[in-house]
Design a protein around this motif. Structure first.
Motif, PDB file in Angstrom:
ATOM      1  N   LEU A  25       0.846  -0.995   0.057  1.00  0.00           N
ATOM      2  CA  LEU A  25      -0.080  -0.082   0.015  1.00  0.00           C
ATOM      3  C   LEU A  25       0.997   1.304  -0.020  1.00  0.00           C
ATOM      4  CD1 LEU A  25      -2.905   1.127  -0.140  1.00  0.00           C
ATOM      5  CD2 LEU A  25      -2.887   0.909   2.473  1.00  0.00           C
ATOM      6  N   LEU A  26       1.930   1.229   0.728  1.00  0.00           N
ATOM      7  CA  LEU A  26       2.876   2.597   0.864  1.00  0.00           C
ATOM      8  C   LEU A  26       3.483   2.729  -0.537  1.00  0.00           C
ATOM      9  CD1 LEU A  26       4.022   4.645   2.622  1.00  0.00           C
ATOM     10  CD2 LEU A  26       5.696   2.745   3.205  1.00  0.00           C
ATOM     11  N   ALA A  27       3.833   1.657  -1.449  1.00  0.00           N
ATOM     12  CA  ALA A  27       4.433   1.632  -2.633  1.00  0.00           C
ATOM     13  C   ALA A  27       3.384   2.393  -3.617  1.00  0.00           C
ATOM     14  CB  ALA A  27       4.632   0.431  -3.159  1.00  0.00           C
ATOM     15  N   ILE A  28       1.903   1.969  -3.350  1.00  0.00           N
ATOM     16  CA  ILE A  28       0.956   2.511  -4.439  1.00  0.00           C
ATOM     17  C   ILE A  28       0.819   4.056  -3.894  1.00  0.00           C
ATOM     18  CG2 ILE A  28      -1.353   2.426  -4.895  1.00  0.00           C
ATOM     19  CD1 ILE A  28      -1.092  -0.385  -4.526  1.00  0.00           C
ATOM     20  N   ILE A  37      11.719   8.915  -6.474  1.00  0.00           N
ATOM     21  CA  ILE A  37      10.530   8.645  -6.052  1.00  0.00           C
ATOM     22  C   ILE A  37       9.967   7.490  -6.720  1.00  0.00           C
ATOM     23  CG2 ILE A  37       8.957  10.051  -7.607  1.00  0.00           C
ATOM     24  CD1 ILE A  37       8.393   9.684  -3.887  1.00  0.00           C
ATOM     25  N   THR A  38      10.428   7.310  -8.055  1.00  0.00           N
ATOM     26  CA  THR A  38      10.040   6.085  -8.689  1.00  0.00           C
ATOM     27  C   THR A  38      10.884   4.857  -8.023  1.00  0.00           C
ATOM     28  OG1 THR A  38       9.606   7.329 -10.772  1.00  0.00           O
ATOM     29  CG2 THR A  38       9.699   4.757 -11.006  1.00  0.00           C
ATOM     30  N   THR A  39      12.357   4.890  -7.839  1.00  0.00           N
ATOM     31  CA  THR A  39      12.969   3.708  -7.240  1.00  0.00           C
ATOM     32  C   THR A  39      12.361   3.607  -5.756  1.00  0.00           C
ATOM     33  OG1 THR A  39      14.356   5.522  -6.328  1.00  0.00           O
ATOM     34  CG2 THR A  39      14.991   4.567  -8.453  1.00  0.00           C
ATOM     35  N   HIS A  40      11.878   4.381  -5.172  1.00  0.00           N
ATOM     36  CA  HIS A  40      11.241   4.005  -3.545  1.00  0.00           C
ATOM     37  C   HIS A  40       9.865   3.442  -3.872  1.00  0.00           C
ATOM     38  CE1 HIS A  40      14.223   6.678  -1.838  1.00  0.00           C
ATOM     39  NE2 HIS A  40      13.546   7.887  -1.784  1.00  0.00           N
ATOM     40  N   TYR A  41       9.301   3.503  -4.916  1.00  0.00           N
ATOM     41  CA  TYR A  41       7.766   2.924  -5.167  1.00  0.00           C
ATOM     42  C   TYR A  41       8.215   1.499  -5.515  1.00  0.00           C
ATOM     43  CZ  TYR A  41       4.440   1.192  -8.572  1.00  0.00           C
ATOM     44  OH  TYR A  41       3.810   0.210  -9.210  1.00  0.00           O
ATOM     45  N   LEU A  42       9.417   1.373  -6.269  1.00  0.00           N
ATOM     46  CA  LEU A  42      10.086  -0.099  -6.740  1.00  0.00           C
ATOM     47  C   LEU A  42      10.383  -0.872  -5.434  1.00  0.00           C
ATOM     48  CD1 LEU A  42      11.385   0.620 -10.176  1.00  0.00           C
ATOM     49  CD2 LEU A  42       9.164  -0.740  -9.749  1.00  0.00           C
ATOM     50  N   PHE A  43      11.124  -0.093  -4.522  1.00  0.00           N
ATOM     51  CA  PHE A  43      11.785  -0.808  -3.478  1.00  0.00           C
ATOM     52  C   PHE A  43      10.626  -1.377  -2.383  1.00  0.00           C
ATOM     53  CE2 PHE A  43      12.841  -0.675   1.175  1.00  0.00           C
ATOM     54  CZ  PHE A  43      14.071  -1.410   1.072  1.00  0.00           C
ATOM     55  N   ARG A  48       7.009  -8.156  -1.560  1.00  0.00           N
ATOM     56  CA  ARG A  48       7.073  -9.507  -2.169  1.00  0.00           C
ATOM     57  C   ARG A  48       8.157 -10.362  -1.132  1.00  0.00           C
ATOM     58  NH1 ARG A  48       4.142 -12.537  -3.347  1.00  0.00           N
ATOM     59  NH2 ARG A  48       2.450 -11.480  -4.950  1.00  0.00           N
ATOM     60  N   ALA A  49       9.119  -9.676  -0.747  1.00  0.00           N
ATOM     61  CA  ALA A  49      10.148 -10.320   0.154  1.00  0.00           C
ATOM     62  C   ALA A  49       9.222 -10.931   1.515  1.00  0.00           C
ATOM     63  CB  ALA A  49      11.193  -9.497   0.461  1.00  0.00           C
ATOM     64  N   PHE A  86      17.096  -4.057  -6.544  1.00  0.00           N
ATOM     65  CA  PHE A  86      17.671  -3.965  -5.379  1.00  0.00           C
ATOM     66  C   PHE A  86      19.179  -3.636  -5.028  1.00  0.00           C
ATOM     67  CE2 PHE A  86      13.696  -6.177  -3.236  1.00  0.00           C
ATOM     68  CZ  PHE A  86      13.385  -5.339  -2.536  1.00  0.00           C
ATOM     69  N   TYR A  87      19.854  -4.478  -5.775  1.00  0.00           N
ATOM     70  CA  TYR A  87      21.065  -4.193  -5.834  1.00  0.00           C
ATOM     71  C   TYR A  87      21.503  -2.617  -6.243  1.00  0.00           C
ATOM     72  CZ  TYR A  87      26.125  -4.392  -7.174  1.00  0.00           C
ATOM     73  OH  TYR A  87      27.364  -4.080  -7.386  1.00  0.00           O
ATOM     74  N   LEU A  88      20.845  -2.179  -7.464  1.00  0.00           N
ATOM     75  CA  LEU A  88      21.019  -0.738  -7.655  1.00  0.00           C
ATOM     76  C   LEU A  88      20.667   0.035  -6.699  1.00  0.00           C
ATOM     77  CD1 LEU A  88      20.357  -1.218 -11.567  1.00  0.00           C
ATOM     78  CD2 LEU A  88      22.498  -0.918 -10.598  1.00  0.00           C
ATOM     79  N   TYR A  89      19.369  -0.162  -5.762  1.00  0.00           N
ATOM     80  CA  TYR A  89      18.886   0.605  -5.117  1.00  0.00           C
ATOM     81  C   TYR A  89      19.999   0.943  -3.888  1.00  0.00           C
ATOM     82  CZ  TYR A  89      15.453   2.768  -1.944  1.00  0.00           C
ATOM     83  OH  TYR A  89      14.893   3.461  -1.028  1.00  0.00           O
ATOM     84  N   VAL A  90      20.596  -0.239  -3.288  1.00  0.00           N
ATOM     85  CA  VAL A  90      21.329  -0.169  -2.037  1.00  0.00           C
ATOM     86  C   VAL A  90      22.526   0.567  -2.734  1.00  0.00           C
ATOM     87  CG1 VAL A  90      22.503  -1.569  -0.538  1.00  0.00           C
ATOM     88  CG2 VAL A  90      20.266  -2.200  -1.096  1.00  0.00           C
ATOM     89  N   THR A  91      23.096   0.361  -3.702  1.00  0.00           N
ATOM     90  CA  THR A  91      24.617   0.604  -3.983  1.00  0.00           C
ATOM     91  C   THR A  91      24.614   2.174  -4.433  1.00  0.00           C
ATOM     92  OG1 THR A  91      24.282  -0.127  -6.446  1.00  0.00           O
ATOM     93  CG2 THR A  91      25.609  -1.739  -4.545  1.00  0.00           C
ATOM     94  N   LYS A  92      23.352   2.861  -4.909  1.00  0.00           N
ATOM     95  CA  LYS A  92      23.472   3.946  -5.513  1.00  0.00           C
ATOM     96  C   LYS A  92      22.594   4.706  -4.470  1.00  0.00           C
ATOM     97  CE  LYS A  92      24.421   2.963 -10.157  1.00  0.00           C
ATOM     98  NZ  LYS A  92      23.873   2.974 -11.666  1.00  0.00           N
TER      99      LYS A  92
END
Length: 201
Positions: A13-16, A147-153, A159-160, A195-201
């Motif tokens: 819900l937070l993602a949406i 903000i789009t990357t936060h949505y995807l995160f 899912r996790a 996730f890898y790109l999100y954490v490293t960048k």
């Protein structure tokens, strides 16, 4: 209901909400795949048809209605309200590459051959690949707004957490739904690179 399921629902819900706030605040849907949002609206529509046939709990009903409303509001914002900001040129993933195999698979592999069950199975399979147009768009443009990357995160986190929920249910209730689990694992794999790109960048 266990804590993993609740946290998964909250994360989803937070993602949406993050996505909707991003669109409303910036008055733009740049960087957002309208095709992924159409697929998510289709996922919720085919999954929640049991709203008309089965009552599980107030929580369950409210969450289903919220997800349906949010999905259609998002599609409306992208294709109607802020359509001039929609990047249709880069949102070019061919949906038939997802819809045809998912439809075929839902008829071949389901729990029971009834209309509602096939549609529920279709929604599970489709959800596992619905994010692909968004990820394809990011890979094509080579960029994603914060903000789009936060949505995807938060979608990936949802899912996790649901995988943790399935593990918990297996050990506490001896419950296992192969269709949901396999599809969820496939979906989570699609998020791993992100996730890898999100954490490293």
């Amino acid at each position: 209901m266990n804590v993993f399921r609740i946290l998964g629902d909250v994360s989803h819900l937070l993602a949406i909400i993050i996505l909707l706030l991003k669109i409303q605040k910036s008055k733009s849907c740049a960087g957002i795949s309208g095709k992924s949002q159409i697929l998510f609206a289709l996922v919720f529509t085919t999954r929640y048809l049991d709203l008309f046939t089965t009552f599980i709990s107030v929580y369950n009903t409210v969450m289903k209605v919220i997800f349906l409303i949010c999905a259609y509001v998002t599609v409306y914002m992208i294709y109607v309200k802020f359509r001039k900001t929609f990047d249709s040129e880069n949102d070019s993933f061919r949906l038939e590459f997802l819809l045809v195999p998912v439809t075929g698979l839902s008829f071949l592999e389901n729990h029971s051959f009834t209309a509602l069950e096939i549609l529920w199975t279709f929604s599970i399979y489709l959800e596992s690949v619905a994010i692909l147009p968004q990820l394809f768009m990011i890979s094509k443009t080579g960029e994603a707004e914060t903000i789009t990357t936060h949505y995807l995160f938060f979608l990936g986190l949802y899912r996790a957490l649901y995988i943790a929920n399935w593990v918990w249910r297996y050990y506490t209730e001896n419950f296992y739904d192969q269709i949901a689990v396999v599809s969820g694992v496939v979906q989570t794999i699609f998020y791993c690179d992100f996730f890898y790109l999100y954490v490293t960048k």
